[in-house]
Scaffold this motif. Structure first.
Motif, PDB file in Angstrom:
ATOM      1  N   LEU A   1      -8.388  -0.761  -1.063  1.00  0.00           N
ATOM      2  CA  LEU A   1      -8.244   0.689  -0.986  1.00  0.00           C
ATOM      3  C   LEU A   1      -9.555   1.346  -0.554  1.00  0.00           C
ATOM      4  CD1 LEU A   1      -6.084   1.285  -4.182  1.00  0.00           C
ATOM      5  CD2 LEU A   1      -5.377   1.780  -1.828  1.00  0.00           C
TER       6      LEU A   1
ATOM      7  N   PHE B   1       0.653   5.265   1.295  1.00  0.00           N
ATOM      8  CA  PHE B   1       0.132   5.204   2.657  1.00  0.00           C
ATOM      9  C   PHE B   1       1.244   4.862   3.642  1.00  0.00           C
ATOM     10  CE2 PHE B   1      -4.368   3.760   1.171  1.00  0.00           C
ATOM     11  CZ  PHE B   1      -4.570   5.012   0.619  1.00  0.00           C
TER      12      PHE B   1
ATOM     13  N   SER C   1       0.502   2.644  10.055  1.00  0.00           N
ATOM     14  CA  SER C   1      -0.027   3.304  11.245  1.00  0.00           C
ATOM     15  C   SER C   1      -0.996   2.359  11.938  1.00  0.00           C
ATOM     16  CB  SER C   1      -0.758   4.595  10.875  1.00  0.00           C
ATOM     17  OG  SER C   1      -1.944   4.302  10.158  1.00  0.00           O
TER      18      SER C   1
ATOM     19  N   ASN D   1      -5.220   8.195  -8.522  1.00  0.00           N
ATOM     20  CA  ASN D   1      -4.251   7.919  -7.475  1.00  0.00           C
ATOM     21  C   ASN D   1      -3.329   9.135  -7.391  1.00  0.00           C
ATOM     22  OD1 ASN D   1      -2.233   7.006  -5.796  1.00  0.00           O
ATOM     23  ND2 ASN D   1      -1.782   5.154  -6.973  1.00  0.00           N
TER      24      ASN D   1
ATOM     25  N   LEU E   1       0.824  -1.210   0.000  1.00  0.00           N
ATOM     26  CA  LEU E   1       0.000   0.000   0.000  1.00  0.00           C
ATOM     27  C   LEU E   1       0.859   1.261   0.000  1.00  0.00           C
ATOM     28  CD1 LEU E   1      -2.853  -0.985   2.481  1.00  0.00           C
ATOM     29  CD2 LEU E   1      -3.056  -0.647   0.008  1.00  0.00           C
ATOM     30  N   GLU E   2       2.015   1.177   0.658  1.00  0.00           N
ATOM     31  CA  GLU E   2       2.943   2.307   0.610  1.00  0.00           C
ATOM     32  C   GLU E   2       3.429   2.537  -0.818  1.00  0.00           C
ATOM     33  OE1 GLU E   2       7.443   3.484   2.091  1.00  0.00           O
ATOM     34  OE2 GLU E   2       6.231   2.149   3.342  1.00  0.00           O
TER      35      GLU E   2
ATOM     36  N   LEU F   1      -4.261   2.358   9.988  1.00  0.00           N
ATOM     37  CA  LEU F   1      -4.228   1.487   8.812  1.00  0.00           C
ATOM     38  C   LEU F   1      -4.283   0.024   9.215  1.00  0.00           C
ATOM     39  CD1 LEU F   1      -3.974   1.090   5.780  1.00  0.00           C
ATOM     40  CD2 LEU F   1      -1.488   1.334   6.005  1.00  0.00           C
TER      41      LEU F   1
ATOM     42  N   TYR G   1      -1.702  11.037   6.116  1.00  0.00           N
ATOM     43  CA  TYR G   1      -1.751   9.569   6.097  1.00  0.00           C
ATOM     44  C   TYR G   1      -0.671   8.963   5.203  1.00  0.00           C
ATOM     45  CZ  TYR G   1      -6.313  10.487   8.161  1.00  0.00           C
ATOM     46  OH  TYR G   1      -7.325  10.927   8.981  1.00  0.00           O
ATOM     47  N   MET G   2       0.253   9.797   4.704  1.00  0.00           N
ATOM     48  CA  MET G   2       1.233   9.325   3.738  1.00  0.00           C
ATOM     49  C   MET G   2       2.640   9.343   4.313  1.00  0.00           C
ATOM     50  SD  MET G   2      -0.267  11.099   0.268  1.00  0.00           S
ATOM     51  CE  MET G   2       0.292   9.761  -0.787  1.00  0.00           C
ATOM     52  N   THR G   3       3.510   8.553   3.698  1.00  0.00           N
ATOM     53  CA  THR G   3       4.929   8.566   4.058  1.00  0.00           C
ATOM     54  C   THR G   3       5.553   9.883   3.605  1.00  0.00           C
ATOM     55  OG1 THR G   3       5.613   7.623   1.952  1.00  0.00           O
ATOM     56  CG2 THR G   3       5.057   6.071   3.715  1.00  0.00           C
TER      57      THR G   3
ATOM     58  N   THR H   1      -9.177   3.606   3.111  1.00  0.00           N
ATOM     59  CA  THR H   1      -9.030   5.055   3.006  1.00  0.00           C
ATOM     60  C   THR H   1      -9.925   5.760   4.020  1.00  0.00           C
ATOM     61  OG1 THR H   1     -10.617   5.012   1.172  1.00  0.00           O
ATOM     62  CG2 THR H   1      -8.286   5.145   0.609  1.00  0.00           C
TER      63      THR H   1
END
Length: 266
Positions: free
Chosen positions: A63, A27, A30, A189, A21-22, A33, A211-213, A67
Motif C-alpha cells: 500500500l 482501489f 488501472s 483506511n 487491493l480493491e 496501479l 483512484y477508487m471503484t 498509493t
C-alpha cells in the motif's frame, strides 16, 4: 538467452493482487496501479494472498508503494477561496463554545492538512486539524512537515499573507511552530471509515476518489457524510459528486465541489 525477468513478472499474480487491493482499500484497476505493482514486484512475489490486511507487514508495504501522493499547499486554490469566504464563516458561527474540527481525508504528505491549519488560524476561531491516510511514509512526511520549495514552485497557490504562517528558507518551507500543536495525523483506511460519527465541521477528500471503484467511492462517501456534523461541509475533487441518499446537498450552485450535510430536519 531467455528473458528470465519477463518470465518472472508474467508468473506474478498481478490480477489477483489488484482484486485484493480493491477489496482491501477500494482501489480501481488501472494502468497507473499496474505500473506501480510492476515496480513493486519483489513485494508482490511474497504477498500472503490469503491474508490481505493493511496491518500485515507485506500488504502495508505494498500500500505504501502504490498509493498516489500528489498534493501541495492550497491546491485548487479557487475552491479553497470560496470555502474561506463563503462557507467557513457559517461553520464558525455554528461552532460556538468549541473548536472547529477540520479533516483532510487522504492527506498524503500533509500539505492539505497544514493548509487547513492556516485556514483555521485565519478564521479567528479555535480549531484543530486531523489528517488521515493509509500510507505510512506519507504520514511520516506529514508529521515532519518539511517540504521542498521546488521547482515547480510548491507555494504557487499560496497567498502572500498566508505565507507568513510558513517558515521559508534555503529551498525548504515548513509550518510555523505555532501551528503544530493543533495538527495531528493518523493512519486510517478510508474504505473502513475511522472517523467518529458527526465529529467534523469540514472534511476535504480531493483527488482521492478518482483512484477508487464506484463501489469504493460510495462506501467512502457514506463514511465521510456520517462523520460530518449536521451543517458541515465536504469538499470533493472536480470530477467527484455525492449521490442521492447520503444526506448531502450542494452548498450552493455557485460553489464547485462543496457539499453540505443536511440538518436533522432536512
Amino acid at each position: 538467452m531467455p528473458d528470465t525477468g519477463s518470465h518472472a513478472l508474467a508468473a506474478l499474480p498481478f490480477g489477483a493482487v489488484m482484486a485484493r487491493l480493491e477489496a482491501l482499500a477500494g482501489f480501481a484497476a488501472s494502468e497507473i496501479l499496474m505500473n506501480r505493482l510492476v515496480r513493486a514486484s519483489a513485494l508482490v512475489a511474497r504477498l500472503p494472498m490469503d491474508r490481505p490486511g493493511i496491518d500485515h507487514p507485506d500488504w502495508a508495504a505494498l500500500l505504501d508503494a502504490v498509493t498516489v501522493q500528489e498534493t501541495r499547499m492550497f491546491r485548487a486554490a479557487a475552491q479553497l477561496d470560496q470555502f474561506r469566504q463563503i462557507v467557513l464563516p457559517d461553520l464558525v458561527a455554528g461552532a460556538t463554545g468549541r473548536p472547529l474540527s477540520l479533516v483532510s481525508a487522504g492527506c498524503a504528505t500533509g500539505e492539505e492538512a497544514w493548509t487547513l491549519a492556516i485556514l483555521g488560524v485565519r478564521s479567528g476561531h479555535p480549531w484543530r486539524v486531523l489528517g488521515v491516510d493509509v500510507s505510512r511514509p506519507a504520514l511520516q512526511a506529514a508529521e515532519a512537515a518539511r517540504y521542498r520549495l521546488g521547482p515547480p514552485d510548491a507555494l504557487r497557490e499560496v497567498r502572500a499573507e498566508d505565507r507568513a504562517l510558513l517558515d521559508i528558507a534555503a529551498g525548504w518551507f515548513e509550518p510555523v511552530a505555532a501551528l503544530r500543536p493543533g495538527v495531528r495525523f493518523r493512519r486510517e483506511n478510508l474504505l473502513h471509515g475511522g472517523l467518529a460519527e458527526a465529529s467534523a465541521d469540514v472534511i476535504l477528500c480531493r483527488n482521492v476518489l478518482i483512484y477508487m471503484t464506484p463501489e469504493g467511492k460510495l462506501t467512502v462517501l457514506r463514511h465521510l457524510a456520517a462523520a460530518l456534523r449536521p451543517g458541515g461541509a465536504l469538499l470533493l475533487g472536480p470530477t467527484d459528486s455525492a449521490p442521492p441518499g447520503l444526506g448531502l446537498r450542494l452548498w450552493s450552485r455557485d460553489l464547485v465541489g462543496i457539499w453540505r450535510r443536511e440538518d436533522a430536519g432536512g
